[in-house]
Design a protein around this motif. Structure first.
Motif, PDB file in Angstrom:
ATOM      1  N   ARG A  97       3.627   3.173   6.693  1.00 39.30           N
ATOM      2  CA  ARG A  97       2.404   2.618   6.107  1.00 39.30           C
ATOM      3  C   ARG A  97       2.650   1.989   4.736  1.00 39.30           C
ATOM      4  O   ARG A  97       1.797   1.238   4.239  1.00 39.30           O
ATOM      5  CB  ARG A  97       1.340   3.707   6.002  1.00 39.30           C
ATOM      6  CG  ARG A  97       0.815   4.183   7.359  1.00 39.30           C
ATOM      7  CD  ARG A  97      -0.118   5.349   7.215  1.00 39.30           C
ATOM      8  NE  ARG A  97       0.583   6.534   6.701  1.00 39.30           N
ATOM      9  CZ  ARG A  97       0.008   7.718   6.510  1.00 39.30           C
ATOM     10  NH1 ARG A  97      -1.288   7.874   6.775  1.00 39.30           N
ATOM     11  NH2 ARG A  97       0.719   8.739   6.044  1.00 39.30           N
TER      12      ARG A  97
ATOM     13  N   ASP B  74       2.107  -1.693   4.240  1.00 42.66           N
ATOM     14  CA  ASP B  74       0.766  -2.271   4.109  1.00 42.66           C
ATOM     15  C   ASP B  74       0.410  -2.585   2.658  1.00 42.66           C
ATOM     16  O   ASP B  74      -0.604  -3.241   2.401  1.00 42.66           O
ATOM     17  CB  ASP B  74      -0.272  -1.306   4.690  1.00 42.66           C
ATOM     18  CG  ASP B  74      -0.088  -1.078   6.184  1.00 42.66           C
ATOM     19  OD1 ASP B  74       0.415  -1.995   6.864  1.00 42.66           O
ATOM     20  OD2 ASP B  74      -0.438   0.024   6.654  1.00 42.66           O
ATOM     21  N   TYR B  75       1.214  -2.110   1.704  1.00 38.64           N
ATOM     22  CA  TYR B  75       0.916  -2.371   0.293  1.00 38.64           C
ATOM     23  C   TYR B  75       1.054  -3.869   0.025  1.00 38.64           C
ATOM     24  O   TYR B  75       1.997  -4.516   0.497  1.00 38.64           O
ATOM     25  CB  TYR B  75       1.885  -1.593  -0.593  1.00 38.64           C
ATOM     26  CG  TYR B  75       1.494  -1.564  -2.047  1.00 38.64           C
ATOM     27  CD1 TYR B  75       0.721  -0.525  -2.562  1.00 38.64           C
ATOM     28  CD2 TYR B  75       1.880  -2.588  -2.912  1.00 38.64           C
ATOM     29  CE1 TYR B  75       0.363  -0.495  -3.914  1.00 38.64           C
ATOM     30  CE2 TYR B  75       1.519  -2.562  -4.256  1.00 38.64           C
ATOM     31  CZ  TYR B  75       0.759  -1.525  -4.746  1.00 38.64           C
ATOM     32  OH  TYR B  75       0.395  -1.501  -6.076  1.00 38.64           O
ATOM     33  N   PRO B  76       0.122  -4.465  -0.739  1.00 31.64           N
ATOM     34  CA  PRO B  76       0.152  -5.918  -0.970  1.00 31.64           C
ATOM     35  C   PRO B  76       1.246  -6.325  -1.956  1.00 31.64           C
ATOM     36  O   PRO B  76       1.043  -6.338  -3.171  1.00 31.64           O
ATOM     37  CB  PRO B  76      -1.236  -6.222  -1.529  1.00 31.64           C
ATOM     38  CG  PRO B  76      -1.666  -4.947  -2.188  1.00 31.64           C
ATOM     39  CD  PRO B  76      -1.081  -3.847  -1.351  1.00 31.64           C
TER      40      PRO B  76
ATOM     41  N   HIS C 135      11.797  -4.203   7.870  1.00 32.28           N
ATOM     42  CA  HIS C 135      10.868  -4.922   6.988  1.00 32.28           C
ATOM     43  C   HIS C 135      11.558  -6.199   6.505  1.00 32.28           C
ATOM     44  O   HIS C 135      12.718  -6.170   6.092  1.00 32.28           O
ATOM     45  CB  HIS C 135      10.507  -4.041   5.798  1.00 32.28           C
ATOM     46  CG  HIS C 135       9.436  -4.603   4.927  1.00 32.28           C
ATOM     47  ND1 HIS C 135       9.666  -5.613   4.005  1.00 32.28           N
ATOM     48  CD2 HIS C 135       8.116  -4.308   4.819  1.00 32.28           C
ATOM     49  CE1 HIS C 135       8.550  -5.899   3.375  1.00 32.28           C
ATOM     50  NE2 HIS C 135       7.588  -5.118   3.844  1.00 32.28           N
TER      51      HIS C 135
END
Length: 207
Positions: free
Chosen positions: A113, A116-118, A146
């Motif tokens: 998760r 998901d950090y911008p 990623h």
């Protein structure tokens, strides 16, 4: 092609050596509690002395966006790196002005998760950034693919090979190329950058 990011640079001579040996970027610590901290005005003089093809990165921790922006402009930096518990809305505010790297400290396998950090790139570091403390490479697996993963934590010229074999977006080192906090060893710095370069990579230097 893997980039290399070297954190903790405080001296002009270290930045110039990194540039000469093909560094893609240098970055500067702007966390007052860090042993590698220098004020923005100090970094501005280094920024002015570097050429146009090397990127300047500022490293912050839990600093409000307006203060980050002021320091970035004073120090003549181009990319912001966040190393604390900054809320996503702070990141969004900063990304309106500069590309952003978000660092997370690992105490176990990476949480998927986190992606998901911008942020424009994601860094995974050891539990005590800048200490030379590493972690099992298996902890990277949940985020291994990623597209802009930066691997940090306990890297040295000697143990870099297995990390480069994972082909992350970038690798990050600080204490692994130092004589003392903030003082780079030319021999270790060159060995690290050459190891990355010999793997068919692009070199980035931070801090």
């Amino acid at each position: 092609m893997v980039k290399a990011k070297i954190c903790g640079i405080t001296r002009l001579e270290d930045a110039l050596l990194a540039e000469r040996w093909g560094a893609w970027a240098v970055g500067f610590i702007l966390v007052p509690s860090s042993r590698r901290y220098r004020p923005p005005e100090h970094y501005a003089s280094i920024s002015r002395a570097l050429g146009p093809f090397i990127t300047r990165v500022g490293v912050f921790q839990d600093t409000p966006p307006e203060a980050v922006l002021e320091a970035m402009r004073t120090a003549r930096l181009q990319v912001a790196q966040l190393h604390g518990d900054e809320p996503p809305e702070w990141a969004e505010a900063l990304r309106a002005h500069f590309p952003l790297i978000k660092a997370f400290k690992l105490s176990g396998p990476a949480d998927p998760r986190l992606a998901d950090y911008p942020a424009d790139a994601l860094m995974l570091d050891g539990a005590s950034p800048g200490s030379g403390q590493g972690y099992p490479l298996e902890w990277l697996e949940p985020l291994r693919h990623h597209p802009r993963l930066i691997v940090a934590g306990g890297l040295t010229p000697e143990n870099l090979g297995p990390v480069l074999a994972l082909r992350p977006y970038a690798v990050d080192v600080s204490s692994g190329v130092e004589e003392a906090p903030g003082l780079k060893s030319p021999q270790k710095l060159r060995a690290f950058l050459q190891t990355v370069d010999n793997s068919g990579s692009i070199v980035e230097t931070c801090g």
